[in-house]
Scaffold this active site. Structure first.
Site, PDB file in Angstrom:
ATOM      1  N   CYS A  18       0.853  -1.183   0.000  1.00  0.00           N
ATOM      2  CA  CYS A  18       0.000   0.000   0.000  1.00  0.00           C
ATOM      3  C   CYS A  18       0.889   1.233   0.000  1.00  0.00           C
ATOM      4  O   CYS A  18       2.074   1.165   0.270  1.00  0.00           O
ATOM      5  CB  CYS A  18      -0.848  -0.016   1.258  1.00  0.00           C
ATOM      6  SG  CYS A  18      -1.812  -1.520   1.357  1.00  0.00           S
ATOM      7  N   ARG A  33       2.061   1.745  -5.773  1.00  0.00           N
ATOM      8  CA  ARG A  33       2.190   0.713  -4.725  1.00  0.00           C
ATOM      9  C   ARG A  33       0.850   0.080  -4.375  1.00  0.00           C
ATOM     10  O   ARG A  33       0.821  -0.969  -3.734  1.00  0.00           O
ATOM     11  CB  ARG A  33       2.800   1.327  -3.472  1.00  0.00           C
ATOM     12  CG  ARG A  33       4.274   1.638  -3.594  1.00  0.00           C
ATOM     13  CD  ARG A  33       4.780   2.188  -2.307  1.00  0.00           C
ATOM     14  NE  ARG A  33       4.651   1.202  -1.256  1.00  0.00           N
ATOM     15  CZ  ARG A  33       5.583   0.279  -0.988  1.00  0.00           C
ATOM     16  NH1 ARG A  33       6.657   0.228  -1.735  1.00  0.00           N
ATOM     17  NH2 ARG A  33       5.427  -0.588  -0.023  1.00  0.00           N
ATOM     18  N   TRP A  90      -4.234  -1.620  -1.487  1.00  0.00           N
ATOM     19  CA  TRP A  90      -4.411  -2.734  -2.439  1.00  0.00           C
ATOM     20  C   TRP A  90      -4.991  -3.858  -1.590  1.00  0.00           C
ATOM     21  O   TRP A  90      -4.319  -4.371  -0.706  1.00  0.00           O
ATOM     22  CB  TRP A  90      -3.065  -3.132  -3.046  1.00  0.00           C
ATOM     23  CG  TRP A  90      -3.169  -4.144  -4.124  1.00  0.00           C
ATOM     24  CD1 TRP A  90      -3.609  -3.939  -5.410  1.00  0.00           C
ATOM     25  CD2 TRP A  90      -2.835  -5.540  -4.041  1.00  0.00           C
ATOM     26  NE1 TRP A  90      -3.559  -5.108  -6.112  1.00  0.00           N
ATOM     27  CE2 TRP A  90      -3.089  -6.116  -5.308  1.00  0.00           C
ATOM     28  CE3 TRP A  90      -2.354  -6.353  -3.042  1.00  0.00           C
ATOM     29  CZ2 TRP A  90      -2.874  -7.450  -5.582  1.00  0.00           C
ATOM     30  CZ3 TRP A  90      -2.129  -7.699  -3.314  1.00  0.00           C
ATOM     31  CH2 TRP A  90      -2.399  -8.237  -4.569  1.00  0.00           C
ATOM     32  N   ASN A 140      -0.061  -1.014   6.545  1.00  0.00           N
ATOM     33  CA  ASN A 140       0.337  -1.849   5.413  1.00  0.00           C
ATOM     34  C   ASN A 140       0.854  -3.151   6.008  1.00  0.00           C
ATOM     35  O   ASN A 140       1.593  -3.134   6.999  1.00  0.00           O
ATOM     36  CB  ASN A 140       1.441  -1.163   4.595  1.00  0.00           C
ATOM     37  CG  ASN A 140       1.846  -2.011   3.395  1.00  0.00           C
ATOM     38  OD1 ASN A 140       1.133  -2.945   3.029  1.00  0.00           O
ATOM     39  ND2 ASN A 140       2.982  -1.702   2.813  1.00  0.00           N
ATOM     40  N   GLY A 141       0.437  -4.286   5.450  1.00  0.00           N
ATOM     41  CA  GLY A 141       0.899  -5.575   5.952  1.00  0.00           C
ATOM     42  C   GLY A 141      -0.309  -6.450   6.287  1.00  0.00           C
ATOM     43  O   GLY A 141      -1.427  -6.163   5.864  1.00  0.00           O
ATOM     44  N   GLU A 154      10.527 -14.046 -19.675  1.00  0.00           N
ATOM     45  CA  GLU A 154      10.415 -12.673 -19.132  1.00  0.00           C
ATOM     46  C   GLU A 154       9.636 -11.800 -20.113  1.00  0.00           C
ATOM     47  O   GLU A 154       8.746 -11.036 -19.717  1.00  0.00           O
ATOM     48  CB  GLU A 154      11.802 -12.088 -18.872  1.00  0.00           C
ATOM     49  CG  GLU A 154      11.815 -10.604 -18.535  1.00  0.00           C
ATOM     50  CD  GLU A 154      10.907 -10.195 -17.384  1.00  0.00           C
ATOM     51  OE1 GLU A 154      10.469 -11.063 -16.603  1.00  0.00           O
ATOM     52  OE2 GLU A 154      10.599  -9.003 -17.277  1.00  0.00           O
ATOM     53  N   LYS A 200       5.894  -9.676 -19.581  1.00  0.00           N
ATOM     54  CA  LYS A 200       5.641  -8.252 -19.899  1.00  0.00           C
ATOM     55  C   LYS A 200       4.351  -8.097 -20.695  1.00  0.00           C
ATOM     56  O   LYS A 200       3.496  -7.278 -20.380  1.00  0.00           O
ATOM     57  CB  LYS A 200       6.814  -7.668 -20.694  1.00  0.00           C
ATOM     58  CG  LYS A 200       8.094  -7.526 -19.924  1.00  0.00           C
ATOM     59  CD  LYS A 200       8.068  -6.541 -18.787  1.00  0.00           C
ATOM     60  CE  LYS A 200       7.775  -6.959 -17.435  1.00  0.00           C
ATOM     61  NZ  LYS A 200       8.363  -7.842 -16.593  1.00  0.00           N
ATOM     62  N   GLU A 208       1.344  -8.761 -18.523  1.00  0.00           N
ATOM     63  CA  GLU A 208       1.159  -7.769 -17.458  1.00  0.00           C
ATOM     64  C   GLU A 208       0.559  -6.467 -17.960  1.00  0.00           C
ATOM     65  O   GLU A 208      -0.314  -5.887 -17.328  1.00  0.00           O
ATOM     66  CB  GLU A 208       2.518  -7.426 -16.836  1.00  0.00           C
ATOM     67  CG  GLU A 208       2.964  -8.316 -15.729  1.00  0.00           C
ATOM     68  CD  GLU A 208       4.143  -7.713 -15.007  1.00  0.00           C
ATOM     69  OE1 GLU A 208       4.009  -7.344 -13.852  1.00  0.00           O
ATOM     70  OE2 GLU A 208       5.222  -7.603 -15.636  1.00  0.00           O
ATOM     71  N   HIS A 257       5.643 -30.932 -28.511  1.00  0.00           N
ATOM     72  CA  HIS A 257       5.156 -31.777 -27.401  1.00  0.00           C
ATOM     73  C   HIS A 257       3.840 -31.249 -26.834  1.00  0.00           C
ATOM     74  O   HIS A 257       3.507 -31.540 -25.691  1.00  0.00           O
ATOM     75  CB  HIS A 257       6.239 -31.878 -26.325  1.00  0.00           C
ATOM     76  CG  HIS A 257       7.518 -32.454 -26.847  1.00  0.00           C
ATOM     77  ND1 HIS A 257       7.708 -33.796 -27.075  1.00  0.00           N
ATOM     78  CD2 HIS A 257       8.650 -31.836 -27.261  1.00  0.00           C
ATOM     79  CE1 HIS A 257       8.906 -33.999 -27.580  1.00  0.00           C
ATOM     80  NE2 HIS A 257       9.508 -32.822 -27.704  1.00  0.00           N
ATOM     81  N   LYS A 293       3.087  -3.132  -7.310  1.00  0.00           N
ATOM     82  CA  LYS A 293       4.524  -3.093  -7.566  1.00  0.00           C
ATOM     83  C   LYS A 293       5.281  -4.026  -6.636  1.00  0.00           C
ATOM     84  O   LYS A 293       6.235  -4.664  -7.039  1.00  0.00           O
ATOM     85  CB  LYS A 293       5.063  -1.674  -7.405  1.00  0.00           C
ATOM     86  CG  LYS A 293       6.544  -1.536  -7.693  1.00  0.00           C
ATOM     87  CD  LYS A 293       6.884  -1.975  -9.099  1.00  0.00           C
ATOM     88  CE  LYS A 293       8.361  -1.901  -9.394  1.00  0.00           C
ATOM     89  NZ  LYS A 293       8.700  -2.516 -10.710  1.00  0.00           N
TER      90      LYS A 293
END
Ligand code: AGP
Length: 609
Positions: free
Chosen positions: A2, A27, A74, A100-101, A481, A485, A488, A504, A604
């Site tokens: 947060c 965040r 969040w 936060n947590g 990777e 992207k 996301e 396969h 994030k």
């Protein structure tokens, strides 16, 4: 994950904390709220949705206050609603808190408090924490003592910030596992969940330790441990310029950070390579350690995990050092087999990822040597590891990690060469590698010049229903990777695997309209990759080859060819290929009108499990 903000001083605190939240928006952002003491009450305004909703609720005549706290959330406990938004009151409404947590024992506490007549309005663990603080405060102040007694009853991760109209000149905060930084000013003091929110106001920053509390007034900052003993206040000077945390003229942080990569490469190498092309890694384990390590375990999440795959590739191909890569969330519950002579490497941009931190604590319990590769100074993972190599990439604001990935892989390259240097491995041409690392910034600049071509490709392909990302060797690791992207930021489904795996099963997904990005930077496997391309084309798929500028066969094999500068070592060419792939995902997302810096459902830093 947060955003937390707090200010006390001569400015209008409501404006300051709102500005701080704006700088922390990445965040956490499904609701937000502000609290400030006023007369014999605490004014709380909070709304679900983006910060703009909160701004509207504050109306056009913004309140004035010398002290305020604010929070962007969040959701972890309870849906993102006005009621669940922070700040939360205690039962007396003399205290308001933001948090936060996760308070792990909040359900037990809630039952206990309800049995004593407490009533709750929200589903959050935070409101329970507020009531615990309120209950302690009713037993007696001052506020910091009540908070200190309250946190002794809490279990879990928290960054708690508390105000009361009964002591309306102070902000009390407490930290355990969730990030909290303090800004020391002249006649004003402030706090936040991340450093960029402090920079416009002060560069003197204190990163709070776990199990500590602080009291902020206009006179100064008092730090204490969980027993109430005073601790020294020793700020560090942060020389990030504010622009480094702003967009700097780019439309999105993500594009800015992609373009920052040449500079980031220079920053990673700064002070770590010398004119004799030797690697100098200060402050990590003594040289003798590198001769006894028999295995490396790399533990991380998301993009950091993908950087770990590149680290594995290098450690095994260059050093012949057995290396495994684990998802943090799997490692911590998988009862891993760990050799006492192994080294555990924890990769994390934020240094606050809960699963990675938990995996780190598991390794420390088992007395395994731990090394961090972390971007954020003072972060939990950096502080818990025996040693840490900082990626020095500067603040990465966009939720989609780009420059941090490149920085992490460059650190793995430095570390591999350092080990080879220490062990005087005859087969590793350390000097030539270091010389090539020092060229990587200009090679990255050249790779960025592909942007106009990538934009055209993104325009052609932006409506693809599915995109494959394929490669062999290091190209396969870059492919996963690159796929993350596109998922996301453009929300396009992807299928990523080593190119040789297509037959396969995944090949069944190929049909007209489906695209396939092939990493083909390694000349030793290029012919094999070409046959995989043909498999895709034969079924109507569109094939794009990312190859090096000396390649001569791809024009006959792919529908589109992107040529990146060839580095002296295939591993480094593969790393460079992430740049056009990052640009591709960014521009597909931009052309499709996606949010980009704050993708839906994501944050994030995942500081909850
Ligand atoms: C990557 O683009 C994502 N933002 C996410 O996968 C991220 O890499 C992951 O959550 C790990 O974060 P960390 O590096 O801060 O630990």
């Amino acid at each position: 994950m947060c955003g937390i903000a707090g200010y006390v001083g001569p400015r209008n605190a409501v404006e300051v904390v709102y500005d701080q939240l704006k700088r922390l928006e990445y965040r956490g952002y499904d609701s937000a709220g502000i609290a400030f003491p006023k007369g014999d009450e605490i004014v709380v305004t909070k709304r679900a949705g983006k910060l703009s909703e909160l701004a509207q609720a504050l109306s056009d005549k913004w309140p004035e206050a010398p002290l305020a706290i604010a929070h962007s959330r969040w959701a972890t406990h309870g849906a993102p609603t006005d009621v669940n938004a922070h700040p939360h009151f205690d039962q007396t409404e003399h205290v308001a808190i933001i948090h936060n947590g996760i308070i792990e024992n909040y359900l037990d506490l809630r039952q206990e408090l309800i049995s004593r007549g407490h009533k709750f309005h929200s589903q959050t663990d935070t409101e329970v924490a507020a009531h615990v603080i309120g209950e302690e405060y009713e037993k007696g102040g001052p506020l910091e003592e009540a908070v200190r007694r309250a946190i002794a009853r809490l279990r879990g991760a928290y960054a708690l910030v508390v105000v009361s109209h009964l002591e309306n000149d102070k902000i009390v905060c407490a930290r355990n596992s969730s990030p909290l930084v303090l800004g020391l000013g002249k006649g004003e003091n402030m706090l936040a969940s991340d450093i960029p929110a402090l920079l416009p106001y002060t560069r003197e920053v204190i990163v709070m330790d776990d199990d500590t509390l602080a009291v902020l007034t206009t006179e100064g900052i008092r730090l204490m441990d969980a027993n109430g003993r005073d601790l020294p206040v020793e700020p560090m000077h942060v020389d990030w310029d504010v622009a480094a945390a702003e967009r700097g003229g780019y439309e999105h942080f993500m594009l800015k950070e992609i373009h920052e990569q040449p500079q980031v490469i220079r920053q990673v190498l700064a002070g770590r390579v010398d004119e004799k092309f030797k690697v100098r890694l200060e402050g990590i384990f003594g040289e003798h350690v590198w001769t006894e390590i028999d295995r490396v375990n790399i533990i991380a999440c998301g993009t950091a995990y993908h950087a770990g795959l590149m680290g594995k590739h290098l450690f095994e191909t260059l050093l012949r050092l057995p290396t495994d890569v684990y998802y943090s969330s799997e490692f911590r519950y998988g009862d891993p087999v760990l050799s006492p002579r192994s080294l555990a490497i924890f990769v994390s941009q934020s240094g606050e990822t809960a699963d990675t931190l938990a995996a780190l604590k598991l390794c420390k319990q088992r007395r395994i040597r731990t090394l961090g590769i972390v971007n954020v100074i003072g972060s939990s993972i950096a502080r818990e590891c025996d040693r840490t190599i900082f990626t020095q990439a500067g603040p990465e604001i966009s939720v989609a990690s780009t420059k941090a990935y490149t920085a992490q892989v460059m650190v793995f390259a430095l570390l591999a060469l350092y080990i080879a240097q220490v062990q005087e491995m005859p087969g590793v041409r350390v000097g030539e590698w270091v010389e090539e690392l020092m060229r990587m910034d200009s090679l990255a600049e050249d790779a960025l010049k592909l942007e106009p071509e990538i934009i055209r490709m993104a325009e052609d392909m932006k409506n693809m229903p599915l995109c494959f990302f394929l490669g062999r060797g290091a190209d396969a690791y870059v492919a996963v990777e690159a796929a993350l992207k596109l998922k996301e930021v453009a929300y396009i489904p992807t299928q990523e695997s080593p190119a040789g795996e297509m037959k396969h099963g995944p090949l069944a997904l190929v049909q007209p309209g489906v695209a396939a990005m092939f990493g083909a930077t390694d000349p030793h496997t290029r012919d094999k990759v070409v046959s995989n391309m043909k498999e895709v084309q034969a079924r109507g798929g569109t094939v794009v080859a990312i190859t090096t500028d000396d390649d001569t066969i791809m024009d006959q094999a792919a529908d589109q060819v992107v040529r990146i500068p060839r580095a002296k070592f295939e591993f480094l060419s593969a790393l460079l290929s992430i740049i056009p792939l990052q640009l591709f995902s960014y521009h597909v997302a931009r052309l499709n009108g996606c949010e980009i810096d704050q993708p839906r459902n994501l944050a994030k830093s995942v500081t909850v499990e």
